[in-house]
Design a protein around this motif. Sequence first.
Motif, PDB file in Angstrom:
ATOM      1  N   ALA A  78      70.928  91.981  54.713  1.00  0.00           N
ATOM      2  CA  ALA A  78      70.449  93.011  55.641  1.00  0.00           C
ATOM      3  C   ALA A  78      69.915  92.380  56.924  1.00  0.00           C
ATOM      4  O   ALA A  78      70.130  92.903  58.026  1.00  0.00           O
ATOM      5  CB  ALA A  78      69.361  93.856  54.975  1.00  0.00           C
ATOM      6  N   LEU A  79      69.247  91.241  56.804  1.00  0.00           N
ATOM      7  CA  LEU A  79      68.725  90.556  57.986  1.00  0.00           C
ATOM      8  C   LEU A  79      69.859  90.022  58.850  1.00  0.00           C
ATOM      9  O   LEU A  79      69.824  90.155  60.081  1.00  0.00           O
ATOM     10  CB  LEU A  79      67.782  89.430  57.573  1.00  0.00           C
ATOM     11  N   THR A  80      70.872  89.437  58.233  1.00  0.00           N
ATOM     12  CA  THR A  80      72.030  88.942  58.984  1.00  0.00           C
ATOM     13  C   THR A  80      72.690  90.085  59.746  1.00  0.00           C
ATOM     14  O   THR A  80      73.020  89.956  60.928  1.00  0.00           O
ATOM     15  CB  THR A  80      73.046  88.278  58.027  1.00  0.00           C
ATOM     16  N   ASP A  81      72.869  91.218  59.081  1.00  0.00           N
ATOM     17  CA  ASP A  81      73.463  92.392  59.735  1.00  0.00           C
ATOM     18  C   ASP A  81      72.569  92.902  60.861  1.00  0.00           C
ATOM     19  O   ASP A  81      73.051  93.270  61.939  1.00  0.00           O
ATOM     20  CB  ASP A  81      73.685  93.520  58.712  1.00  0.00           C
ATOM     21  N   ALA A  82      71.259  92.918  60.615  1.00  0.00           N
ATOM     22  CA  ALA A  82      70.309  93.439  61.606  1.00  0.00           C
ATOM     23  C   ALA A  82      70.294  92.596  62.872  1.00  0.00           C
ATOM     24  O   ALA A  82      70.090  93.113  63.977  1.00  0.00           O
ATOM     25  CB  ALA A  82      68.916  93.517  61.005  1.00  0.00           C
ATOM     26  N   LEU A  83      70.482  91.287  62.719  1.00  0.00           N
ATOM     27  CA  LEU A  83      70.402  90.381  63.871  1.00  0.00           C
ATOM     28  C   LEU A  83      71.744  90.195  64.578  1.00  0.00           C
ATOM     29  O   LEU A  83      71.826  89.482  65.566  1.00  0.00           O
ATOM     30  CB  LEU A  83      69.870  89.013  63.418  1.00  0.00           C
ATOM     31  N   ALA A  84      72.775  90.856  64.086  1.00  0.00           N
ATOM     32  CA  ALA A  84      74.120  90.667  64.644  1.00  0.00           C
ATOM     33  C   ALA A  84      74.283  91.296  66.026  1.00  0.00           C
ATOM     34  O   ALA A  84      75.085  90.825  66.831  1.00  0.00           O
ATOM     35  CB  ALA A  84      75.169  91.228  63.684  1.00  0.00           C
ATOM     36  N   THR A  85      73.533  92.345  66.319  1.00  0.00           N
ATOM     37  CA  THR A  85      73.672  93.049  67.598  1.00  0.00           C
ATOM     38  C   THR A  85      72.308  93.296  68.232  1.00  0.00           C
ATOM     39  O   THR A  85      71.298  93.397  67.524  1.00  0.00           O
ATOM     40  CB  THR A  85      74.368  94.417  67.399  1.00  0.00           C
ATOM     41  N   PRO A  86      72.269  93.413  69.562  1.00  0.00           N
ATOM     42  CA  PRO A  86      71.001  93.739  70.234  1.00  0.00           C
ATOM     43  C   PRO A  86      70.517  95.133  69.849  1.00  0.00           C
ATOM     44  O   PRO A  86      71.309  95.966  69.389  1.00  0.00           O
ATOM     45  CB  PRO A  86      71.356  93.688  71.727  1.00  0.00           C
ATOM     46  N   LYS A 131      61.789 104.887  58.849  1.00  0.00           N
ATOM     47  CA  LYS A 131      62.749 104.963  57.742  1.00  0.00           C
ATOM     48  C   LYS A 131      64.184 104.662  58.167  1.00  0.00           C
ATOM     49  O   LYS A 131      65.019 104.384  57.310  1.00  0.00           O
ATOM     50  CB  LYS A 131      62.662 106.336  57.087  1.00  0.00           C
ATOM     51  N   THR A 132      64.473 104.730  59.455  1.00  0.00           N
ATOM     52  CA  THR A 132      65.837 104.423  59.914  1.00  0.00           C
ATOM     53  C   THR A 132      65.936 103.022  60.509  1.00  0.00           C
ATOM     54  O   THR A 132      66.966 102.663  61.076  1.00  0.00           O
ATOM     55  CB  THR A 132      66.303 105.449  60.964  1.00  0.00           C
ATOM     56  N   SER A 133      64.874 102.222  60.377  1.00  0.00           N
ATOM     57  CA  SER A 133      64.875 100.877  60.962  1.00  0.00           C
ATOM     58  C   SER A 133      65.901  99.986  60.263  1.00  0.00           C
ATOM     59  O   SER A 133      66.375 100.275  59.161  1.00  0.00           O
ATOM     60  CB  SER A 133      63.478 100.266  60.905  1.00  0.00           C
ATOM     61  N   ARG A 134      66.210  98.873  60.895  1.00  0.00           N
ATOM     62  CA  ARG A 134      67.339  98.038  60.487  1.00  0.00           C
ATOM     63  C   ARG A 134      67.199  97.370  59.120  1.00  0.00           C
ATOM     64  O   ARG A 134      68.203  97.047  58.507  1.00  0.00           O
ATOM     65  CB  ARG A 134      67.608  96.978  61.558  1.00  0.00           C
ATOM     66  N   LEU A 135      65.991  97.163  58.662  1.00  0.00           N
ATOM     67  CA  LEU A 135      65.820  96.600  57.319  1.00  0.00           C
ATOM     68  C   LEU A 135      65.381  97.657  56.308  1.00  0.00           C
ATOM     69  O   LEU A 135      65.795  97.623  55.148  1.00  0.00           O
ATOM     70  CB  LEU A 135      64.821  95.442  57.329  1.00  0.00           C
ATOM     71  N   TYR A 136      64.555  98.592  56.733  1.00  0.00           N
ATOM     72  CA  TYR A 136      64.059  99.611  55.808  1.00  0.00           C
ATOM     73  C   TYR A 136      65.204 100.474  55.278  1.00  0.00           C
ATOM     74  O   TYR A 136      65.320 100.693  54.058  1.00  0.00           O
ATOM     75  CB  TYR A 136      63.013 100.498  56.486  1.00  0.00           C
TER      76      TYR A 136
END
Length: 195
Positions: A95-103, A42-47
């Motif tokens: 959300a995907l762009t934000d998720a992929l912005a950092t390691p 539930k705390t994952s980068r897209l969920y």
Amino acid sequence: KHIIEKDEVKLPAVVFAWHTPALYEAGDAEMDILATVLTDGKTSRLYKPLVYEQKVATSVVSYQVSMAMDGFFVIQAIAAPGKTVEELHDALEKALTDALATPPTKAEMARSVNGWKKSFYGRVESVLSRAQLLSTYFHLKETPDYLGADLARYTGLTAQQIHDAANQWLKAKRVRIDVLPVPPKSKEAAKEGAK
């Protein structure tokens, strides 16, 4: 490429898919771990942003499909009631762009790798699955003695390697598939169509 499909589903969905490395090739394990970081829990980068915060989706999943010759990576989100496919697409894109912005963080890496270790050990518990795995190793890696190296593909990964693989494979061209609901056919209409 953008494809629109209609199906007897209750809610619209958006699916993104990219070509990715084949099973055991460089980048394959990285994409497995990335999928876990993006949508496992539930705390994952897209969920978290799509389901919990914005409530634009009821679910979001991602996974790497690894095959002998190539692979593909999938992200699928199902819209929340009252949300359009375009609202879902726009929110997923951001959300995907934000998720992929950092390691991935240290905590995300630990959780993801530990999950893969558990899954890995689960796959070698039964004699049949162990035999199938050794056969796959022999067929694709030309040695059945690849068990330790296979596990090391995951346990030896760094957050930067995950980030680099994500940028390499998910910045390439992708397919977008929108799945739109249509009313289910009545039994009478289905019988007529069969005639």
